[in-house]
Design a protein around this motif. Sequence first.
Motif, mmCIF file in Angstrom:
data_model
loop_
_atom_site.group_PDB
_atom_site.id
_atom_site.type_symbol
_atom_site.label_atom_id
_atom_site.label_comp_id
_atom_site.label_asym_id
_atom_site.label_seq_id
_atom_site.Cartn_x
_atom_site.Cartn_y
_atom_site.Cartn_z
ATOM 1 N N MET A 86 -14.904 1.942 8.355
ATOM 2 C CA MET A 86 -14.273 2.519 9.546
ATOM 3 C C MET A 86 -13.786 3.948 9.288
ATOM 4 N N SER A 87 -13.268 4.194 8.087
ATOM 5 C CA SER A 87 -12.805 5.550 7.770
ATOM 6 C C SER A 87 -13.964 6.530 7.763
ATOM 7 N N MET A 94 -16.758 6.188 9.637
ATOM 8 C CA MET A 94 -17.197 6.368 11.018
ATOM 9 C C MET A 94 -16.193 7.172 11.843
ATOM 10 N N ASN A 95 -14.947 7.196 11.403
ATOM 11 C CA ASN A 95 -13.929 8.000 12.088
ATOM 12 C C ASN A 95 -13.767 9.389 11.484
ATOM 13 N N HIS A 96 -14.541 9.679 10.467
ATOM 14 C CA HIS A 96 -14.474 10.985 9.800
ATOM 15 C C HIS A 96 -14.900 12.087 10.769
ATOM 16 N N GLN A 145 -19.685 12.177 13.615
ATOM 17 C CA GLN A 145 -20.365 12.309 14.896
ATOM 18 C C GLN A 145 -21.442 13.385 14.838
ATOM 19 N N GLU A 152 -19.809 1.445 18.936
ATOM 20 C CA GLU A 152 -19.953 2.740 19.601
ATOM 21 C C GLU A 152 -21.193 3.478 19.105
#
Length: 516
Positions: free
Chosen positions: A135-136, A138-140, A144, A462
């Motif tokens: 998750m960390s 993918m949230n970096h 994106q 997502e």
Amino acid sequence: MYVLEYFLSLLVIIMCFTYSTWWYLSNRWWKSSSVPTKWPLVGMLPGLIRNVHRVHEFATDVLVETKGTFEFHGPDFANLNMLATSDPANIHHILSKNFSNYPKGVEFRKIFDILGNGIFNVDYELWEIHRKTTMSLMNHAKFQTFLERNMWDIIENGLRPILDTFAEQDTLFDLQDIFQRFTFDAISKLLLDYDPKSLSIDLPHVPCEKAFNDVVDALMYRHILPEGCWKLQKWLRIGKEKQLIQAWEAFDQFLYPCISRKQEELMHKSTAKDDEFTFLNAYIKMYNQWTDGDLGTLQTFLRDTFLSLMFAGRDTTSAALTWFFWLLAKNPLVEKRIREEIQQQLNLKEGENLKFFEIEKARKLVYLHGALCEILRFFPSVAIEHKLPLEFDILPSGHRVSPNTRVVLSFYTMGRMESIWGKDCLEFKPERWISERGGIKHEPSFKFPAFNAGPRTCIGKEMAFIQMKIVAATIIYNYHIQLGEDQIISPSSTIIIQMKHGLKVRLVKRVPLMSN
């Protein structure tokens, strides 16, 4: 000694099945009910084996008839008793309310041993740190941009040239195979910074890419056969287990060199670049910090981790896209509305082809999102979930389960139940996902578990929608898909719902929409 036991178990099953079948046919006792007959000794196993080629439809017939929950009795001599359910209340209880009583567990790890210590196989603290690490990433802040660049690179250099070639040659081809190659290349590039180029004009045979199909097929049989039977096949290297062994070898031959190559590259980078965003660095750090159990060697742990993520990134997205374009071809009005939305929301000018758009704009494609949700309602990429309770439990439906009872959650069935989705549950209606204000209508995950539910809800949800929207919009706006004639479309009897015989189509290049 163990080998002799396996042979005896197999022999008894064959004898009992032969006797049951003979008795059934000689008595001419045909019944209209979908519920399988419980025979002496072998239980309901004959009915399951008779329907193994259509196991998801069979489960749906039985669960609809039994109002969402059914107790399956296996042979007396094998631990094969199961409770199958598609009841949203039971799903919510198992995956969320009483989550701690339903870990993956030892039985799950036996069946999915090919995934080792990857995120889908582990429980408790190791699962939590896996999830936190992924998750960390993918949230970096860079993720994106990285995902967007990766997707368009594969589309422009792989997908578009192949589709253009097929369109120009008016060639019938398997669209499912193209999507599987696309998602395999995309996830390999994303995770390992390596493009295997399976999506090339000559459509090369890449053993690792094809091995995924053999694995999902073999793993489903492990859910159905008594453990002794599939372990015997594994020891003899025959049947589905032979496929699984060969797939395992193909994965190792692909992943270990990729991991070593990436490690070598990182070692030679300058200090200033050591903190560069990479999946490999994050999982190496995770491995080095883990002190609560044996994860094997670093190379093995990285192999397990990346293989699990590749399963999620390759099979689920390609399956959803395949079913999406099949239903789209059968619903031209839906296709037309999606094309109009693409032109309007992406501000395409007269005569302009669709070549690139940012992820942020993909989020504006609400009707397309609704159509994809509708596909996942009908054909959730992961068709079933398998649980084994730690302690005795009573489900909301009133059914009792013990630590020896396998609990099978049929997500495939849920999308076809009138009690969940209404009388129009068998209709393809993207509109059911659009709110009165024109946004996406939220449905609780225990009603729509296409991305699982509870603490184990898919963290790549997502990303999956972004990938599907980019691919779908590119194809819908630039091409028209014509279904091949006289092909049989049916879901495979596997964990991942693929098309059993592929999807044969022809492509025609579209003339861009004229602006109003």
